[in-house]
Design a protein around this motif. Structure first.
Motif, short mmCIF file in Angstrom:
data_model
loop_
_atom_site.label_atom_id
_atom_site.label_comp_id
_atom_site.label_asym_id
_atom_site.label_seq_id
_atom_site.Cartn_x
_atom_site.Cartn_y
_atom_site.Cartn_z
N ASN A 1 1.03 -1.03 0.07
CA ASN A 1 -0.07 -0.06 -0.15
C ASN A 1 0.76 1.21 -0.03
OD1 ASN A 1 -2.42 -1.04 0.09
ND2 ASN A 1 -2.48 -1.51 2.21
N ARG A 2 1.91 1.18 0.69
CA ARG A 2 2.93 2.24 0.61
C ARG A 2 3.54 2.52 -0.77
NH1 ARG A 2 6.51 0.54 3.80
NH2 ARG A 2 5.61 1.44 5.80
N GLU A 3 3.62 1.59 -1.43
CA GLU A 3 4.14 1.90 -2.91
C GLU A 3 3.14 2.32 -3.76
OE1 GLU A 3 7.31 1.78 -3.97
OE2 GLU A 3 7.88 1.47 -1.84
N LYS A 4 1.92 1.91 -3.54
CA LYS A 4 0.89 2.41 -4.22
C LYS A 4 0.26 3.51 -3.90
CE LYS A 4 -3.32 0.50 -3.36
NZ LYS A 4 -4.37 -0.50 -3.44
N PHE A 5 0.59 4.19 -2.69
CA PHE A 5 0.38 5.60 -2.38
C PHE A 5 1.34 6.27 -2.96
CE2 PHE A 5 1.44 9.14 0.39
CZ PHE A 5 0.24 9.75 0.87
N LYS A 6 2.65 6.11 -3.02
CA LYS A 6 3.69 6.80 -3.43
C LYS A 6 3.33 7.02 -4.87
CE LYS A 6 8.77 6.91 -4.22
NZ LYS A 6 9.99 6.20 -3.86
N GLU A 7 2.78 6.17 -5.67
CA GLU A 7 2.80 6.14 -7.00
C GLU A 7 1.46 7.01 -7.53
OE1 GLU A 7 0.65 5.61 -10.88
OE2 GLU A 7 0.10 4.29 -8.89
N ARG A 8 0.48 6.74 -6.72
CA ARG A 8 -0.75 7.58 -6.92
C ARG A 8 -0.68 8.82 -6.41
NH1 ARG A 8 -5.56 2.90 -6.04
NH2 ARG A 8 -4.76 1.54 -7.95
N ASN A 9 -0.18 9.27 -5.23
CA ASN A 9 -0.15 10.46 -4.51
C ASN A 9 0.79 11.55 -5.61
OD1 ASN A 9 0.81 12.16 -1.65
ND2 ASN A 9 -1.15 11.36 -2.01
N GLY A 10 1.64 10.75 -6.41
CA GLY A 10 2.42 11.82 -7.28
C GLY A 10 1.45 12.13 -8.36
N GLN A 11 0.31 11.63 -8.70
CA GLN A 11 -0.46 12.08 -10.07
C GLN A 11 -0.97 13.24 -9.96
OE1 GLN A 11 -3.10 8.87 -10.77
NE2 GLN A 11 -1.43 7.24 -10.72
N GLU A 12 -1.44 13.51 -10.87
CA GLU A 12 -2.11 15.13 -10.93
C GLU A 12 -3.39 15.34 -9.88
OE1 GLU A 12 -4.92 17.89 -14.02
OE2 GLU A 12 -4.22 15.86 -14.71
N ILE A 13 -3.30 16.35 -9.17
CA ILE A 13 -4.23 16.50 -8.16
C ILE A 13 -5.57 16.87 -8.69
CG2 ILE A 13 -4.79 18.44 -6.41
CD1 ILE A 13 -1.72 18.99 -6.01
N LEU A 14 -6.63 16.14 -8.06
CA LEU A 14 -7.86 16.33 -8.54
C LEU A 14 -8.68 17.45 -7.91
CD1 LEU A 14 -9.10 12.48 -7.80
CD2 LEU A 14 -8.47 13.55 -10.10
N THR A 15 -9.11 18.28 -8.69
CA THR A 15 -10.05 19.39 -7.96
C THR A 15 -11.39 19.34 -8.34
OG1 THR A 15 -9.69 20.59 -10.26
CG2 THR A 15 -8.24 21.12 -8.74
N GLN A 16 -11.83 18.22 -8.82
CA GLN A 16 -13.41 17.98 -9.04
C GLN A 16 -13.57 16.36 -8.99
OE1 GLN A 16 -14.77 19.94 -12.92
NE2 GLN A 16 -16.09 21.21 -11.63
N LEU A 17 -14.74 15.94 -8.52
CA LEU A 17 -14.90 14.58 -8.48
C LEU A 17 -16.29 14.42 -9.36
CD1 LEU A 17 -14.38 13.87 -4.62
CD2 LEU A 17 -13.04 13.46 -6.54
N PRO A 18 -16.09 13.18 -10.00
CA PRO A 18 -17.48 12.88 -10.92
C PRO A 18 -18.66 12.59 -9.75
CG PRO A 18 -15.57 11.51 -11.49
CD PRO A 18 -14.85 12.13 -10.29
N LEU A 19 -19.82 12.52 -10.32
CA LEU A 19 -21.05 12.32 -9.31
C LEU A 19 -21.04 11.03 -8.67
CD1 LEU A 19 -23.92 13.68 -11.85
CD2 LEU A 19 -22.73 14.90 -9.74
N PRO A 20 -21.39 10.92 -7.37
CA PRO A 20 -21.19 9.79 -6.50
C PRO A 20 -21.87 8.31 -7.41
CG PRO A 20 -21.87 11.67 -5.15
CD PRO A 20 -21.91 12.06 -6.63
N ILE A 21 -23.01 8.78 -8.32
CA ILE A 21 -23.69 7.47 -8.74
C ILE A 21 -22.62 6.84 -9.83
CG2 ILE A 21 -24.55 8.96 -10.67
CD1 ILE A 21 -27.39 7.55 -10.20
#
Length: 256
Positions: free
Chosen positions: A40-60
């Motif tokens: 999980n630490r390696e996955k966190f390192k990889e995904r946390n370095g991706q582009e920052i999300l400023t919007q989220l799709p609808l919950p549905i």
């Protein structure tokens, strides 16, 4: 020699065997947890370095599989907190440093919904605050800035076995909802709408609200080294006691 020890003390040998099995089980479980944390630490390192999300799709639009792909992604979201719906999760420890849990002070994780400017709601783990260990009825008050603000953090997938409230009425102490567990879709919370995301946001960074939270880019994993050492020590002591006491017993027992 070992067969002779077993034959002269079968009950003690059986108890020792059970104790050894228990030790090996917990050692294996801790080692598996360490491997999972490393993954999980390696996955966190990889995904946390991706582009920052400023919007989220609808919950549905979310499914469990889709949500998992967004885990650990950083977010900068605009909206406002809803402090009237906060939940104090008790018996929690801070997640700002990987110390052994046994060496950490018990306190609260503050769960609070965040109303996005787009109208949807996402639950936020705002951070940790120490509990008054002398007067457990003295619940600390958490300062929450009113009005619009930017929420910085990362997406966390809520584990149902941890974040699930019981069916009974929530425990109210001095006007605060205190619970051992938490469930994202508890209808009793009477939120402004039901457009609630199926995951949490772990808030990061320092602030003036008195809450302790992880810095950006830090992934918390418990330190299991003390637990592992304890179980290995118990295992060695158990085997050593059985072996030494068995040898002494053999020497005291005259041969036929």
């Amino acid at each position: 020699m070992i067969p002779r020890i077993n034959s002269c003390r079968p009950l003690v040998s059986l108890v020792t065997l059970i104790a050894v099995g228990v030790c090996l089980f917990f050692i294996h479980a801790k080692q598996n947890q360490i491997s999972l944390d490393e993954f999980n630490r390696e996955k966190f390192k990889e995904r946390n370095g991706q582009e920052i999300l400023t919007q989220l799709p609808l919950p549905i639009a979310y499914s469990p599989e889709f949500s998992e792909k967004w885990q650990y992604r950083r977010v900068h979201l605009q909206g406002s907190f809803l402090p009237e719906h906060e939940v104090y999760l008790e018996n929690r420890t801070s997640e700002d440093a990987p110390k052994p849990i046994s060496k950490k002070t018990s306190g609260f994780h503050i769960m609070m919904p965040f109303l996005l400017d787009s109208g949807e709601i996402v639950w936020v783990n705002r951070g940790w605050i120490k509990r008054d260990l002398v007067d457990r009825q003295n619940i600390p008050v958490v300062k929450t800035n009113s009005g619009k603000q930017v929420l910085n953090g990362y997406i966390s997938i809520a584990r149902k076995d941890i974040f699930e409230m019981p069916d009974e009425k929530p425990h109210i102490i001095n006007g605060h909802v205190v619970a051992l567990n938490f469930y994202l879709h508890d209808d009793k919370k009477e939120l402004p709408n039901r457009n609630v995301y199926p995951f949490l946001i772990t808030q990061t960074g320092g602030s003036s609200d008195g809450l302790i939270r992880p810095e950006e880019g830090f992934y918390y994993t418990p330190d299991y080294s003390f637990d592992l050492k304890t179980w290995w020590f118990t295992l060695l002591i158990t085997i050593g006691f059985w072996l030494v006491s068995g040898i002494i017993k053999l020497r005291e027992t005259p041969r036929s």
